[in-house]
Design a protein around this motif. Structure first.
Motif, PDB file in Angstrom:
ATOM      1  N   UNK A  22      -7.059  13.382  -1.151  1.00  0.00           N
ATOM      2  CA  UNK A  22      -7.457  13.805  -2.499  1.00  0.00           C
ATOM      3  C   UNK A  22      -7.307  15.309  -2.669  1.00  0.00           C
ATOM      4  N   UNK A  23      -7.736  16.076  -1.667  1.00  0.00           N
ATOM      5  CA  UNK A  23      -7.584  17.530  -1.727  1.00  0.00           C
ATOM      6  C   UNK A  23      -6.121  17.940  -1.784  1.00  0.00           C
ATOM      7  N   UNK A  24      -5.283  17.223  -1.027  1.00  0.00           N
ATOM      8  CA  UNK A  24      -3.843  17.514  -1.049  1.00  0.00           C
ATOM      9  C   UNK A  24      -3.252  17.279  -2.422  1.00  0.00           C
ATOM     10  N   UNK A  25      -3.636  16.165  -3.023  1.00  0.00           N
ATOM     11  CA  UNK A  25      -3.124  15.855  -4.368  1.00  0.00           C
ATOM     12  C   UNK A  25      -3.578  16.901  -5.378  1.00  0.00           C
ATOM     13  N   UNK A  26      -4.831  17.327  -5.290  1.00  0.00           N
ATOM     14  CA  UNK A  26      -5.335  18.336  -6.213  1.00  0.00           C
ATOM     15  C   UNK A  26      -4.590  19.654  -6.051  1.00  0.00           C
ATOM     16  N   UNK A  27      -4.301  20.043  -4.799  1.00  0.00           N
ATOM     17  CA  UNK A  27      -3.559  21.286  -4.548  1.00  0.00           C
ATOM     18  C   UNK A  27      -2.143  21.185  -5.105  1.00  0.00           C
ATOM     19  N   UNK A  30      -2.304  21.351  -8.992  1.00  0.00           N
ATOM     20  CA  UNK A  30      -2.674  22.671  -9.497  1.00  0.00           C
ATOM     21  C   UNK A  30      -1.589  23.717  -9.285  1.00  0.00           C
ATOM     22  N   UNK A  31      -0.759  23.554  -8.241  1.00  0.00           N
ATOM     23  CA  UNK A  31       0.218  24.581  -7.885  1.00  0.00           C
ATOM     24  C   UNK A  31       1.648  24.253  -8.304  1.00  0.00           C
ATOM     25  N   UNK A  32       1.871  23.100  -8.893  1.00  0.00           N
ATOM     26  CA  UNK A  32       3.214  22.719  -9.345  1.00  0.00           C
ATOM     27  C   UNK A  32       3.135  22.239 -10.792  1.00  0.00           C
ATOM     28  N   UNK A  33       3.785  22.935 -11.661  1.00  0.00           N
ATOM     29  CA  UNK A  33       3.702  22.625 -13.095  1.00  0.00           C
ATOM     30  C   UNK A  33       4.229  21.232 -13.418  1.00  0.00           C
ATOM     31  N   UNK A  34       5.284  20.806 -12.739  1.00  0.00           N
ATOM     32  CA  UNK A  34       5.860  19.480 -13.015  1.00  0.00           C
ATOM     33  C   UNK A  34       4.838  18.390 -12.705  1.00  0.00           C
ATOM     34  N   UNK A  35       4.261  18.454 -11.484  1.00  0.00           N
ATOM     35  CA  UNK A  35       3.270  17.448 -11.097  1.00  0.00           C
ATOM     36  C   UNK A  35       2.038  17.488 -12.005  1.00  0.00           C
TER      37      UNK A  35
END
Length: 280
Positions: A22-27, A30-35
């Protein structure tokens, strides 16, 4: 509480793994505009679907309230129509109308059927309106599809209605449309008790041209029903040659009735007194 602690201890590695995922997905989001844009789009789609379902459920639960509001609005419109019609009729009669006090002839009172009979020879209904609501005997009872009956007996809060499916009923009616010469044809409506969907139209002149599907309405030749209230449509003319009787299918499903309007004719007493005087 002990069970919860036991569950966490037993599945701590799995829970730890899921937390890291979950933390990986949130990072990533938050850090990739496309995602991030894809996530927002998906979230909006899901939340939109949830809110739409919720609204559908809420709308369904509010149908009763909405129905009451529509009935009240319809009641106001009916009374406005009768009032405006009285103005029009007066204007046709008089050239100067500035000082004339208009008198509305009909008033509509809403109500609900609390008991309904349709399987007997003499059927009655009960409505939740009585003397305190301005109801008296011999008032027309209708709904949006047409004639239902006539008030028969009245208490303070309720009234009994003699159904159109009552052997003792006779209703003055006419064909809705005029013939080629501009004439209306009149007759009387009764019920032979055989079918709750079919009533009988009697005494229509032989020269009247009648076709299957022709609409039958009230004639206005009584102090109870206004002219032009829907009744039904011609279903069969097979009996006409033998007994001058025409079968009419009611617009109302008499087994499924609820909301009604009672019509108060303010001129009823005056008409009845005049007719009694004429008979004398």
């Amino acid at each position: 509480m002990q069970q919860l602690i036991y569950f966490i201890q037993r599945y701590r590695y799995v829970l730890y793994f899921l937390l890291l995922q979950l933390l990986s997905l949130l990072l990533i989001i938050n850090n990739h505009s496309y995602h991030k844009s894809k996530f927002i789009s998906s979230a909006n789609s899901i939340s939109g679907g949830v809110f739409e379902k919720r609204k559908s459920i809420t709308d369904y639960l509010n149908l009763k309230t909405e129905n009451k509001l529509l009935i009240q609005e319809n009641l106001l419109l009916k009374n406005k129509i009768t009032f405006l019609q009285s103005k029009i009729d007066t204007a046709k009669t008089y050239t100067q109308i500035d000082s004339i006090e208009y008198q509305q002839q009909y008033k509509y009172i809403d109500g609900i059927i609390t008991k309904n009979e349709y399987h007997k020879a003499y059927n009655y209904l009960t409505i939740n309106r009585g003397k305190k609501n301005g109801i008296t005997s011999e008032m027309a009872v209708i709904n949006h599809l047409g004639v239902i009956g006539v008030t028969d007996a009245v208490s303070n809060s309720y009234a009994r209605v003699r159904s159109i499916l009552n052997r003792s009923n006779e209703l003055s009616v006419r064909l809705k449309n005029k013939d080629i010469n501009g004439n209306y044809y009149y007759g009387s409506l009764s019920w032979d008790t055989k079918d709750y969907q079919i009533v009988q139209l009697n005494d229509i002149p032989r020269q009247a041209t009648i076709s299957i599907g022709d609409t039958i309405v009230t004639s206005g030749r009584s102090a109870i029903f206004p002219e032009g209230i829907l009744v039904g449509s011609v279903k069969s003319t097979e009996l006409r040659q033998k007994s001058n009787t025409i079968e009419v299918q009611l617009f109302n499903d008499m087994t499924s009735l609820r909301n009604i309007y009672v019509i108060n004719n303010f001129h009823k007493q005056e008409i009845k007194e005049l007719e009694q005087l004429t008979n004398e």
